[in-house]
Design an enzyme around this catalytic site. Structure first.
Site, PDB file in Angstrom:
ATOM      1  CG  HIS A 225      -1.923  -1.032   1.337  1.00 22.93           C
ATOM      2  ND1 HIS A 225      -2.069  -1.857   2.414  1.00 22.93           N
ATOM      3  CD2 HIS A 225      -2.890  -1.411   0.449  1.00 22.93           C
ATOM      4  CE1 HIS A 225      -3.088  -2.693   2.214  1.00 22.93           C
ATOM      5  NE2 HIS A 225      -3.590  -2.453   1.024  1.00 22.93           N
TER       6      HIS A 225
ATOM      7  CB  SER B  60      -4.280  -6.566   4.556  1.00 20.73           C
ATOM      8  OG  SER B  60      -3.936  -5.323   4.007  1.00 20.73           O
TER       9      SER B  60
ATOM     10  CE  LYS C 134     -13.623  -6.253   2.390  1.00 18.69           C
ATOM     11  NZ  LYS C 134     -12.457  -5.678   1.714  1.00 18.69           N
TER      12      LYS C 134
ATOM     13  NE  ARG D 197      -2.789  -7.216  -4.288  1.00 13.70           N
ATOM     14  CZ  ARG D 197      -3.594  -7.463  -3.277  1.00 13.70           C
ATOM     15  NH1 ARG D 197      -3.095  -7.846  -2.131  1.00 13.70           N
ATOM     16  NH2 ARG D 197      -4.895  -7.344  -3.399  1.00 13.70           N
TER      17      ARG D 197
END
Ligand code: ADP
Length: 177
Positions: free
Chosen positions: A31, A142, A55, A104
């Site tokens: 990040h 993460s 979440k 990514r």
């Protein structure tokens, strides 16, 4: 001829603001890599930490905000904020020109592509730009960082010292490195 150049180079008085939204639970070096790249391209970068009721984050909104703030103190044009609700509405509220998302691997693409086109449908003016992190961060998430920390692995190559300590206090002795 000069009109042609004028079109390509808008007056410098136009402030280019980009929003980098995400959960950042916790923020990783991937990040940060994206934030640094964006800060070199835009006048103002707003990292928008999202409140997402669906979440269940490990860190509170305030904790995630602080963890990012601590790592961007040297970047004068980067701000950290929290938001909830529709991203496109938040971008408008901040007078933003675009949204940055990190890509990514191919696995990110489908979801990101869907989201970018949906956001465009919701607001034509909001562009989505994708940035790739340094190759060595392209496997970093993460989710993986939390998993490694919870199992007592060393995450110091993937996150800042503050994040490592926060993980350590969350997982106790497990994240001892
Ligand atoms: P979200 O829950 O919105 O996916 P994340 O915090 O996981 O939020 O990620 C925010 C953005 O940062 C997403 O665009 C994601 O693809 C990107 N991102 C996450 N990890 C990395 C990384 N290692 N390198 C580059 N971009 C990343």
């Amino acid at each position: 001829m000069s009109g042609f150049f004028f079109t390509l180079n808008p007056p410098s008085s136009i402030m280019r603001t980009v929003i980098y939204p995400g959960s950042f639970d916790p923020p990783t070096n991937g990040h940060l890599d994206v934030i640094q790249r964006a800060s070199r391209l835009f006048d103002r970068v707003i990292v928008g930490v999202a409140r997402n009721e669906n979440k269940q984050p490990l860190f509170t909104l305030a904790e995630r905000r602080t963890l990012i703030e601590e790592s961007v103190v040297d970047l004068g044009n980067v701000e950290v904020d929290v938001f909830e609700g529709l991203l496109v509405e938040y971008v408008e509220k901040q007078n933003g020109n675009a949204v940055i998302r990190g890509l990514r691997a191919v696995s990110d693409f489908e979801f990101e592509f869907q989201m970018a086109l949906m956001n465009r449908k919701l607001n034509e003016k909001v562009e989505t730009l994708f940035m790739m992190p340094r190759a060595s961060y392209s496997f970093l998430s993460s989710h993986l960082v939390k998993e490694i920390a919870s199992l007592g692995g060393d995450v110091s190559a993937f996150v800042t010292q503050s994040v490592r300590k926060a993980l350590q206090s969350r997982f106790g002795k497990a994240a001892r490195n």
